[in-house]
Design a protein around this motif. Structure first.
Motif, mmCIF file in Angstrom:
data_model
loop_
_atom_site.group_PDB
_atom_site.id
_atom_site.type_symbol
_atom_site.label_atom_id
_atom_site.label_comp_id
_atom_site.label_asym_id
_atom_site.label_seq_id
_atom_site.Cartn_x
_atom_site.Cartn_y
_atom_site.Cartn_z
ATOM 1 N N ARG A 9 0.846 -1.198 0.000
ATOM 2 C CA ARG A 9 0.000 0.000 0.000
ATOM 3 C C ARG A 9 0.880 1.246 0.000
ATOM 4 O O ARG A 9 1.916 1.288 0.661
ATOM 5 N N VAL A 10 0.449 2.242 -0.750
ATOM 6 C CA VAL A 10 1.153 3.518 -0.797
ATOM 7 C C VAL A 10 1.032 4.182 0.580
ATOM 8 O O VAL A 10 -0.069 4.294 1.131
ATOM 9 N N ARG A 11 2.167 4.596 1.114
ATOM 10 C CA ARG A 11 2.192 5.258 2.416
ATOM 11 C C ARG A 11 2.010 6.765 2.248
ATOM 12 O O ARG A 11 2.371 7.337 1.211
ATOM 13 N N TYR A 12 1.493 7.387 3.272
ATOM 14 C CA TYR A 12 1.201 8.820 3.234
ATOM 15 C C TYR A 12 2.446 9.641 2.891
ATOM 16 O O TYR A 12 2.381 10.575 2.088
ATOM 17 N N GLY A 13 3.582 9.280 3.468
ATOM 18 C CA GLY A 13 4.829 10.022 3.255
ATOM 19 C C GLY A 13 5.353 9.935 1.830
ATOM 20 O O GLY A 13 6.284 10.667 1.468
ATOM 21 N N GLU A 14 4.803 9.054 1.009
ATOM 22 C CA GLU A 14 5.238 8.907 -0.385
ATOM 23 C C GLU A 14 4.438 9.801 -1.330
ATOM 24 O O GLU A 14 4.663 9.781 -2.533
ATOM 25 N N TYR A 70 -2.425 7.866 -2.197
ATOM 26 C CA TYR A 70 -2.292 7.387 -0.832
ATOM 27 C C TYR A 70 -3.268 6.233 -0.568
ATOM 28 O O TYR A 70 -4.434 6.298 -0.939
ATOM 29 N N ASP A 71 -2.754 5.183 0.035
ATOM 30 C CA ASP A 71 -3.480 3.990 0.463
ATOM 31 C C ASP A 71 -3.876 3.058 -0.685
ATOM 32 O O ASP A 71 -4.514 2.037 -0.457
ATOM 33 N N ASP A 72 -3.502 3.385 -1.931
ATOM 34 C CA ASP A 72 -3.721 2.444 -3.039
ATOM 35 C C ASP A 72 -2.911 1.177 -2.810
ATOM 36 O O ASP A 72 -1.763 1.243 -2.348
ATOM 37 N N LEU A 73 -3.491 0.049 -3.150
ATOM 38 C CA LEU A 73 -2.742 -1.201 -3.194
ATOM 39 C C LEU A 73 -2.162 -1.282 -4.596
ATOM 40 O O LEU A 73 -2.895 -1.251 -5.584
ATOM 41 N N ILE A 74 -0.831 -1.328 -4.675
ATOM 42 C CA ILE A 74 -0.204 -1.394 -5.990
ATOM 43 C C ILE A 74 0.641 -2.659 -6.112
ATOM 44 O O ILE A 74 1.087 -3.234 -5.118
ATOM 45 N N PHE A 75 0.821 -3.073 -7.343
ATOM 46 C CA PHE A 75 1.553 -4.295 -7.674
ATOM 47 C C PHE A 75 2.694 -3.926 -8.607
ATOM 48 O O PHE A 75 2.479 -3.226 -9.597
ATOM 49 N N VAL A 76 3.886 -4.410 -8.284
ATOM 50 C CA VAL A 76 5.062 -4.181 -9.122
ATOM 51 C C VAL A 76 5.481 -5.527 -9.688
ATOM 52 O O VAL A 76 5.912 -6.419 -8.939
ATOM 53 N N LYS A 77 5.332 -5.684 -10.991
ATOM 54 C CA LYS A 77 5.766 -6.915 -11.657
ATOM 55 C C LYS A 77 7.144 -6.649 -12.254
ATOM 56 O O LYS A 77 7.317 -5.733 -13.061
ATOM 57 N N THR A 78 8.120 -7.444 -11.836
ATOM 58 C CA THR A 78 9.511 -7.315 -12.277
ATOM 59 C C THR A 78 9.833 -8.503 -13.160
ATOM 60 O O THR A 78 9.650 -9.654 -12.750
ATOM 61 N N THR A 79 10.320 -8.227 -14.370
ATOM 62 C CA THR A 79 10.630 -9.292 -15.326
ATOM 63 C C THR A 79 12.065 -9.155 -15.809
ATOM 64 O O THR A 79 12.476 -8.072 -16.258
ATOM 65 N N ARG A 87 25.827 -6.974 -17.697
ATOM 66 C CA ARG A 87 24.644 -6.184 -17.363
ATOM 67 C C ARG A 87 23.461 -7.104 -17.090
ATOM 68 O O ARG A 87 23.393 -8.207 -17.616
ATOM 69 N N ILE A 88 22.531 -6.598 -16.293
ATOM 70 C CA ILE A 88 21.270 -7.292 -16.053
ATOM 71 C C ILE A 88 20.159 -6.265 -16.271
ATOM 72 O O ILE A 88 20.244 -5.137 -15.790
ATOM 73 N N GLU A 89 19.151 -6.661 -17.049
ATOM 74 C CA GLU A 89 18.105 -5.731 -17.440
ATOM 75 C C GLU A 89 16.734 -6.253 -17.023
ATOM 76 O O GLU A 89 16.420 -7.422 -17.211
ATOM 77 N N PHE A 90 15.946 -5.337 -16.442
ATOM 78 C CA PHE A 90 14.603 -5.672 -15.984
ATOM 79 C C PHE A 90 13.568 -4.753 -16.618
ATOM 80 O O PHE A 90 13.829 -3.568 -16.814
ATOM 81 N N ASP A 91 12.407 -5.314 -16.917
ATOM 82 C CA ASP A 91 11.225 -4.538 -17.285
ATOM 83 C C ASP A 91 10.262 -4.604 -16.108
ATOM 84 O O ASP A 91 10.231 -5.595 -15.369
ATOM 85 N N TYR A 92 9.467 -3.548 -15.958
ATOM 86 C CA TYR A 92 8.514 -3.461 -14.850
ATOM 87 C C TYR A 92 7.179 -2.948 -15.354
ATOM 88 O O TYR A 92 7.131 -2.121 -16.262
ATOM 89 N N ILE A 93 6.133 -3.413 -14.699
ATOM 90 C CA ILE A 93 4.806 -2.841 -14.871
ATOM 91 C C ILE A 93 4.261 -2.642 -13.462
ATOM 92 O O ILE A 93 4.295 -3.556 -12.636
ATOM 93 N N ILE A 94 3.775 -1.437 -13.199
ATOM 94 C CA ILE A 94 3.142 -1.149 -11.911
ATOM 95 C C ILE A 94 1.660 -0.916 -12.197
ATOM 96 O O ILE A 94 1.310 -0.092 -13.041
ATOM 97 N N ILE A 95 0.827 -1.688 -11.494
ATOM 98 C CA ILE A 95 -0.621 -1.551 -11.667
ATOM 99 C C ILE A 95 -1.275 -1.318 -10.307
ATOM 100 O O ILE A 95 -0.675 -1.597 -9.268
ATOM 101 N N ASN A 96 -2.516 -0.834 -10.347
ATOM 102 C CA ASN A 96 -3.275 -0.685 -9.109
ATOM 103 C C ASN A 96 -4.267 -1.842 -8.986
ATOM 104 O O ASN A 96 -4.308 -2.724 -9.842
ATOM 105 N N GLU A 97 -5.055 -1.813 -7.922
ATOM 106 C CA GLU A 97 -5.980 -2.940 -7.708
ATOM 107 C C GLU A 97 -7.129 -2.957 -8.698
ATOM 108 O O GLU A 97 -7.818 -3.972 -8.824
ATOM 109 N N LYS A 98 -7.328 -1.885 -9.453
ATOM 110 C CA LYS A 98 -8.324 -1.879 -10.532
ATOM 111 C C LYS A 98 -7.716 -2.440 -11.825
ATOM 112 O O LYS A 98 -8.344 -2.415 -12.865
#
Length: 132
Positions: A9-14, A70-79, A87-98
């Motif tokens: 969950r996203v914290r207030y301080g973020e 604030y308070d969103d549940l978010i998901f970070v998918k790391t590939t 080198r090491i390379e990653f792709d990411y997708i960040i989504i919310n609960e919707k």
């Protein structure tokens, strides 16, 4: 293992005064994804550093599509994009609960010898874990 997803969950301080996640915090979210990707592979980033290997980011690209709040549940998918070498390379997708895509991102890191401050090949113990 090619990918891993974490959630929190996203914290207030973020967030800013409007409750929107400050853009700079997304780099930390990506780091959280990477560290947990390694941990799921059975590799502790802390132990890797204690054994003289560090992984500095040499390239970071973030495409902001929607805001997280604030308070969103978010998901970070790391590939993992491809088998690592120096080198090491990653792709990411960040989504919310919707299931709305908030961010698409990519990082490139380089394996470095801590004492010599020189690039090195991906350690065999990482390659072995990727193959198993």
């Amino acid at each position: 293992m090619k990918d891993n997803t974490i959630s929190f969950r996203v914290r207030y301080g973020e967030t800013d005064q409007m409750g929107v996640v400050y853009h700079g915090n997304y780099a930390q979210y990506l780091e959280m994804g990477r560290v947990e990707w390694l941990r799921k592979l059975g590799i502790s980033y802390k132990e890797m550093e204690e054994n003289g290997i560090m992984l500095p980011v040499i390239n970071l690209n973030i495409k902001y599509l929607k805001s997280a709040y604030y308070d969103d549940l978010i998901f970070v998918k790391t590939t993992l994009k491809k088998t690592p070498s120096v080198r090491i390379e990653f792709d990411y997708i960040i989504i919310n609960e919707k299931e709305e895509v908030l961010v698409e991102a990519n990082t490139v890191l380089v394996f470095m010898n801590v004492s010599k401050k020189r690039p090195i090949k991906c350690p065999d113990f990482i390659l072995d874990r990727l193959e198993s």
